[in-house]
Design an enzyme around this catalytic site. Structure first.
Site, PDB file in Angstrom:
ATOM      1  CG  LEU A   7      13.879   7.109  14.566  1.00 28.35           C
ATOM      2  CD1 LEU A   7      13.535   7.513  15.999  1.00 28.35           C
ATOM      3  CD2 LEU A   7      12.931   7.796  13.588  1.00 28.35           C
ATOM      4  CE  LYS A   8      18.311   6.327   7.095  1.00 28.35           C
ATOM      5  NZ  LYS A   8      18.542   6.650   5.697  1.00 28.35           N
ATOM      6  CG  HIS A  86      20.704   0.893   6.461  1.00 24.54           C
ATOM      7  ND1 HIS A  86      21.390   1.916   5.854  1.00 24.54           N
ATOM      8  CD2 HIS A  86      19.393   1.196   6.338  1.00 24.54           C
ATOM      9  CE1 HIS A  86      20.514   2.803   5.394  1.00 24.54           C
ATOM     10  NE2 HIS A  86      19.293   2.379   5.681  1.00 24.54           N
ATOM     11  CD  GLU A 151      16.243   0.381   3.344  1.00 26.29           C
ATOM     12  OE1 GLU A 151      15.309   1.116   3.686  1.00 26.29           O
ATOM     13  OE2 GLU A 151      17.376   0.448   3.831  1.00 26.29           O
ATOM     14  N   GLY A 157      17.126   8.268   0.763  1.00 24.32           N
ATOM     15  CA  GLY A 157      17.380   9.664   1.122  1.00 24.32           C
ATOM     16  C   GLY A 157      17.350  10.640  -0.043  1.00 24.32           C
TER      17      GLY A 157
HETATM   18  P1  PGA Z   1      14.807   7.182   3.471  1.00 24.43           P
HETATM   19  O1  PGA Z   1      15.712   6.110   4.252  1.00 24.43           O
HETATM   20  O2  PGA Z   1      13.380   6.833   3.751  1.00 24.43           O
HETATM   21  O3  PGA Z   1      15.207   8.519   4.049  1.00 24.43           O
HETATM   22  O4  PGA Z   1      15.139   7.061   2.032  1.00 24.43           O
HETATM   23  C1  PGA Z   1      15.352   4.762   4.239  1.00 24.43           C
HETATM   24  C2  PGA Z   1      16.427   3.935   4.899  1.00 24.43           C
HETATM   25  O5  PGA Z   1      17.606   4.294   4.810  1.00 24.43           O
HETATM   26  O6  PGA Z   1      16.131   2.907   5.523  1.00 24.43           O
END
Ligand code: PGA
Length: 223
Positions: A7-8, A86, A151, A157
């Protein structure tokens, strides 16, 4: 399959409570394959039907580390799962802490979701696998509570996930390095999740934007 939601810096204590209530009700029973990383201010003390994870922590029990969270603080909420590496945290200066964080989390038996991923420049220079290996070289790839999340930075994003063939060949390569479950993350959404989960060696997803609304996250889980 593992479904993890990052959820950042989104959701408040109040809004995450609602998020968790809906998810708890939908799950019905405890499910260890659903992980949610809320902002730490929103951690719930109550039991959840999903695993609550910490987006960040400092490798200490407690101490003179202004602004940081130590193990003692995670313990209060029963947090036994952490996100490490991350790309957004690496940019914020975590790079030098990653090994210490991993070793600390391993020592204390946390479930670790360890993120790796290359930027577009590395991808275009054909050095993806070499780069990913260098990111993994500093950790114990045989750790039993390890989950690796691939990732690619260029897909996070952006709304556009990485190419299925690229994800597939990276995941295949990663199986030669570790037996840990492998997740893909980077613009996973309702439209692409099926194809992503059907990739051989893909053990689940790490989702950001598309998991911010609990209804959307549930849709991804239910498929
Ligand atoms: P995102 O983010 O699904 O918005 O691309 C993924 C993440 O940063 O873990």
């Amino acid at each position: 399959m593992i479904f993890a939601a990052n959820l950042k810096c989104n959701h408040t204590r109040a809004s995450f409570k609602i998020y968790a209530d809906v998810l708890n009700k939908t799950m019905g029973v405890k499910c260890d394959d659903i992980i949610v990383f809320p902002p730490s201010i929103a951690f719930l003390e109550s039991q959840t039907n999903f695993i609550q994870g910490a987006q960040n922590f400092y490798p200490c029990i407690n101490g003179a580390f202004t602004g940081e969270l130590g193990k003692e603080h995670l313990d209060e909420f029963g947090i036994k799962c952490v996100l490490i590496g991350h790309s957004e945290r690496r940019i914020l200066g975590d790079e030098t802490l990653i090994k210490a964080k991993f070793d600390f989390a391993k020592e204390h038996n946390y479930k670790i979701v360890f993120c790796i991923g290359e930027d577009l420049k590395t991808k275009n220079s054909g050095k993806t696998l070499e780069f990913l290996k260098s990111q993994l070289d500093i950790i114990d790839l045989n750790y039993k509570n390890l989950i690796i999340a691939y990732e690619p930075i260029y897909s996070i994003g952006t709304g556009v996930s990485a190419d299925i063939k690229d994800i597939s060949s990276v995941l295949e390569y990663l199986t030669t390095l570790s037996q840990a479950p492998l997740l893909y993350g980077g613009s996973v959404n309702e439209n692409n999740i099926k194809e992503i989960l059907s990739i051989e060696n893909c053990g689940g997803v790490l989702v950001g934007s598309a998991a911010l609304k609990v209804e959307n996250f549930i849709k991804l889980i239910k498929g």
